[in-house]
Design an enzyme around this catalytic site. Structure first.
Site, PDB file in Angstrom:
ATOM      1  NE  ARG A  96      -5.519   0.926  -3.509  1.00  0.00           N
ATOM      2  CZ  ARG A  96      -6.890   1.571  -3.029  1.00  0.00           C
ATOM      3  NH1 ARG A  96      -7.704   1.260  -2.074  1.00  0.00           N
ATOM      4  NH2 ARG A  96      -6.962   2.759  -3.641  1.00  0.00           N
ATOM      5  CG  ASN A  97      -1.726   2.945  -1.866  1.00  0.00           C
ATOM      6  OD1 ASN A  97      -1.101   1.783  -2.235  1.00  0.00           O
ATOM      7  ND2 ASN A  97      -2.642   3.622  -2.628  1.00  0.00           N
ATOM      8  CG  ASP A 149       2.405   2.649  -3.092  1.00  0.00           C
ATOM      9  OD1 ASP A 149       3.069   2.410  -4.111  1.00  0.00           O
ATOM     10  OD2 ASP A 149       2.152   1.826  -2.560  1.00  0.00           O
ATOM     11  CG  ASP A 156      -4.185   5.296  -4.921  1.00  0.00           C
ATOM     12  OD1 ASP A 156      -5.539   5.120  -4.344  1.00  0.00           O
ATOM     13  OD2 ASP A 156      -3.519   4.653  -5.553  1.00  0.00           O
TER      14      ASP A 156
END
Ligand code: ADE
Length: 302
Positions: A170-171, A184, A166
């Site tokens: 955003r991570n 993450d 992922d």
């Protein structure tokens, strides 16, 4: 000071980590974000004479067995892989009753996506510049440096056999001195399984063509996602394939459709993105090669 212990089998973690005595952990109430498993809170931890800022993750109420497995799995992975400057590192964990609190290093600038998007308004809104820690918009060198940071973090993770699954702006979190750190790991596992994100939604816009069609995740599908992340960096947090539906992506990516060159993106950087988005996973460059290519681009601009 710190001490290490072997955690009992109830937590399913066999690795050693620093067990933080509860009295040394002070939650500050500030919510830093929504993780995959629950909220992330800011905290201060007493470590001998020092106080370190930390981000605390707690498993949300009503978490499923799968959530719990992923939560413990993330701790397990962080223990195993050890520290790196371009990865969000584990500080330790704290047991409160049957709750497990996981403490990781605190990144003062928040997510890379927020940093990128807010840098758009810094030029036009001096009030905003004052409110945030950032004095000015991000320079081309800073953007390239953050792309290198992420590539280094991913090189490290891939060498440890860790597949992220992922990877997206955003991570990625931005720490002291604007250093980007991959975060993450909750979904990273050794096996190839179909993985869902928080809302049960798949990060389709970051997914490699083989992940979309065959649910296959490898380091090479992380390389694809990294190419999308490069696109996010250069567009200052744009939405990939904006205006296209997921259904269209499912149809058109296998046919060879790819995002076009963003306006302010140099040819060499776009070429690198396109290499990351090659059809055949083994044709995509390894993270080590991506690091070398980006370093050359940075040197050429200095
Ligand atoms: N998770 C969400 N926000 C964070 C931050 N600022 N630092 C560390 N982890 C986080």
């Amino acid at each position: 000071g710190s001490y290490f212990t072997n955690v009992d089998s109830a937590t399913e973690v066999k690795q050693d980590y620093w067990v933080i005595p509860c009295e040394d952990l002070m939650l500050e109430g500030q919510i830093l974000g929504e993780g995959n498993f629950g909220q992330v809170m800011k905290a201060t931890i007493k470590k001998g004479d020092r106080r370190v800022k930390a981000a605390i993750k707690v498993l949300k109420e009503g978490a499923t067995d799968n959530d719990r497995k992923d939560f413990i799995g993330e701790l397990d992975i962080m223990c195993k892989i050890g520290p790196h400057p371009n990865v969000i590192n584990l500080i330790g964990a704290c047991h409160v009753g049957d709750q497990l609190l996981v403490a990781t290093e605190y990144a003062p600038y928040g997510s890379l996506l927020e940093v990128l998007r807010s840098s758009r308004t810094l030029d036009t809104d001096p009030d905003y510049a004052q409110k945030t820690n950032m004095a000015c918009a991000l320079s081309c060198e800073q953007l390239l440096q953050m792309a290198i940071d992420v590539a280094r973090g991913m090189k490290f993770l891939s060498e440890k056999g860790c597949i992220h699954r992922d990877l997206a702006a955003r991570n990625v979190l931005v720490g002291e001195h604007m250093v980007a750190k991959v975060s993450d790991f909750g979904l990273s596992r050794g096996e190839n399984v179909y993985v869902k994100t928080t809302m049960g939604r798949l990060p389709v816009r970051w997914m490699a063509v083989e992940s979309l069609t065959y649910s296959v995740y490898t380091t090479k599908s992380d390389v694809w996602s990294y190419g999308i992340l490069l696109w996010e960096i250069i567009t200052l947090g744009g939405t990939p394939y904006c205006g296209m539906t997921c259904k269209e992506l499912f149809e058109r990516l296998p046919q060879g459709y790819r995002m076009e060159q963003p306006l302010n993106c140099d040819d060499d950087l776009y070429q690198l993105m396109r290499q990351c988005w090659r059809d055949r996973p083994y044709d995509r460059p390894p993270f080590a090669q991506i690091c070398v290519a980006l370093n050359k681009m940075l040197q050429a601009r200095k």
